[in-house]
Design a protein around this motif. Sequence first.
Motif, PDB file in Angstrom:
ATOM      1  N   GLN A 134      38.718  83.480 119.301  1.00  0.00           N
ATOM      2  CA  GLN A 134      39.601  82.398 119.369  1.00  0.00           C
ATOM      3  C   GLN A 134      40.898  82.839 119.003  1.00  0.00           C
ATOM      4  O   GLN A 134      41.156  84.117 118.432  1.00  0.00           O
ATOM      5  CB  GLN A 134      39.382  81.364 118.249  1.00  0.00           C
ATOM      6  CG  GLN A 134      38.242  80.193 118.602  1.00  0.00           C
ATOM      7  CD  GLN A 134      38.009  79.356 117.546  1.00  0.00           C
ATOM      8  OE1 GLN A 134      38.380  79.628 116.479  1.00  0.00           O
ATOM      9  NE2 GLN A 134      37.484  78.186 118.060  1.00  0.00           N
ATOM     10  N   ASP A 135      41.974  82.145 119.662  1.00  0.00           N
ATOM     11  CA  ASP A 135      43.388  82.418 119.259  1.00  0.00           C
ATOM     12  C   ASP A 135      44.102  81.073 118.953  1.00  0.00           C
ATOM     13  O   ASP A 135      44.165  80.124 119.687  1.00  0.00           O
ATOM     14  CB  ASP A 135      44.125  83.054 120.500  1.00  0.00           C
ATOM     15  CG  ASP A 135      45.312  83.845 120.092  1.00  0.00           C
ATOM     16  OD1 ASP A 135      45.720  83.616 119.051  1.00  0.00           O
ATOM     17  OD2 ASP A 135      45.892  84.422 120.888  1.00  0.00           O
ATOM     18  N   THR A 166      44.487  85.093 115.071  1.00  0.00           N
ATOM     19  CA  THR A 166      43.813  85.656 116.453  1.00  0.00           C
ATOM     20  C   THR A 166      42.529  86.259 116.032  1.00  0.00           C
ATOM     21  O   THR A 166      42.614  87.429 115.289  1.00  0.00           O
ATOM     22  CB  THR A 166      44.835  86.563 117.083  1.00  0.00           C
ATOM     23  OG1 THR A 166      46.026  85.906 117.586  1.00  0.00           O
ATOM     24  CG2 THR A 166      44.260  87.401 118.223  1.00  0.00           C
ATOM     25  N   GLY A 212      40.476  90.651 113.191  1.00  0.00           N
ATOM     26  CA  GLY A 212      41.666  89.848 113.634  1.00  0.00           C
ATOM     27  C   GLY A 212      43.051  89.864 112.903  1.00  0.00           C
ATOM     28  O   GLY A 212      43.239  90.679 112.249  1.00  0.00           O
ATOM     29  N   LYS A 250      38.896  82.164 124.489  1.00  0.00           N
ATOM     30  CA  LYS A 250      38.713  83.307 125.431  1.00  0.00           C
ATOM     31  C   LYS A 250      37.547  83.048 126.154  1.00  0.00           C
ATOM     32  O   LYS A 250      37.495  83.223 127.435  1.00  0.00           O
ATOM     33  CB  LYS A 250      38.951  84.688 124.713  1.00  0.00           C
ATOM     34  CG  LYS A 250      39.111  85.672 125.694  1.00  0.00           C
ATOM     35  CD  LYS A 250      39.227  86.691 125.144  1.00  0.00           C
ATOM     36  CE  LYS A 250      39.394  88.009 126.148  1.00  0.00           C
ATOM     37  NZ  LYS A 250      39.625  89.229 125.582  1.00  0.00           N
ATOM     38  N   ARG A 274      49.475  81.543 113.333  1.00  0.00           N
ATOM     39  CA  ARG A 274      48.745  82.020 114.360  1.00  0.00           C
ATOM     40  C   ARG A 274      47.719  82.867 113.664  1.00  0.00           C
ATOM     41  O   ARG A 274      48.036  83.845 112.956  1.00  0.00           O
ATOM     42  CB  ARG A 274      49.577  82.744 115.393  1.00  0.00           C
ATOM     43  CG  ARG A 274      48.883  82.921 116.698  1.00  0.00           C
ATOM     44  CD  ARG A 274      49.617  83.776 117.521  1.00  0.00           C
ATOM     45  NE  ARG A 274      48.911  84.343 118.881  1.00  0.00           N
ATOM     46  CZ  ARG A 274      49.297  84.753 119.973  1.00  0.00           C
ATOM     47  NH1 ARG A 274      50.707  84.958 119.962  1.00  0.00           N
ATOM     48  NH2 ARG A 274      48.519  85.309 120.819  1.00  0.00           N
ATOM     49  N   THR A 303      39.903  88.931 117.354  1.00  0.00           N
ATOM     50  CA  THR A 303      39.597  89.798 118.716  1.00  0.00           C
ATOM     51  C   THR A 303      38.407  89.378 119.212  1.00  0.00           C
ATOM     52  O   THR A 303      37.434  89.235 118.767  1.00  0.00           O
ATOM     53  CB  THR A 303      39.267  91.210 117.865  1.00  0.00           C
ATOM     54  OG1 THR A 303      40.587  91.554 117.078  1.00  0.00           O
ATOM     55  CG2 THR A 303      39.302  92.205 119.187  1.00  0.00           C
TER      56      THR A 303
END
Length: 221
Positions: A86-87, A81, A69, A100, A79, A83
């Motif tokens: 979740q974001d 992220t 991430g 996602k 932020r 991979t």
Amino acid sequence: MKTIVTFLISALITVAAVGQTQSLGKSDPAAKKILDAVSAKFKTYKAVQATFTFKSEDGKGKVLGVKKGTLYTKGNKYRVTITGGQDIFCDGVTVSTYDKTANEVTISKFEASANSITPQKLFTNFYDKDFLYKLNGEKKEAGKTLQEIELTPVDKSKSFFKVLVWVDKATQTIYSTRVMEKSGNKYTYTVGTLNGNANITDAQFVFNKAKYPGVEVVDLR
């Protein structure tokens, strides 16, 4: 996934207020000197972009999963992220967590309270009054000299009993962190790259619904 995000931030950061821990017991002055240096360096960063790898293991050492991430921080915005997972967007007003797999976003109000967890707070206050720490020594890994610092929580009701932090001696930055839970599970976070002067626009911290067709919105504000 929530566990990943919670421990992730603690893996990438360190603290400015480590001196306050001295009142709770005997902490190692050598470890404090290292942590102070890492913290002082972080304070010079304008905006941070860091990549990381997360590995989880069970009590027998079996690898349960590996994820990658990226973490972005700028001022009171962040932020995270993961991979393929979740974001999380925080613009300083709201926190939007996008899943996602479900194509769903949960929006909540950002609360900068004393008990809330944010990358900024953890970059500067992670140790605060909650840990004792000591320098275990040095080791060589991936061509780097790493200084190992062991942290133990003052509050014994925590789900984990030990955190090991490895600091790159040459760059005075966090290289890796390992969280050891009482259940036997272990979580290891290794920093791949860290740019303290990244060019990050404010739009990066805002969830833009238009970019996620059909997304289901759960608004908890």
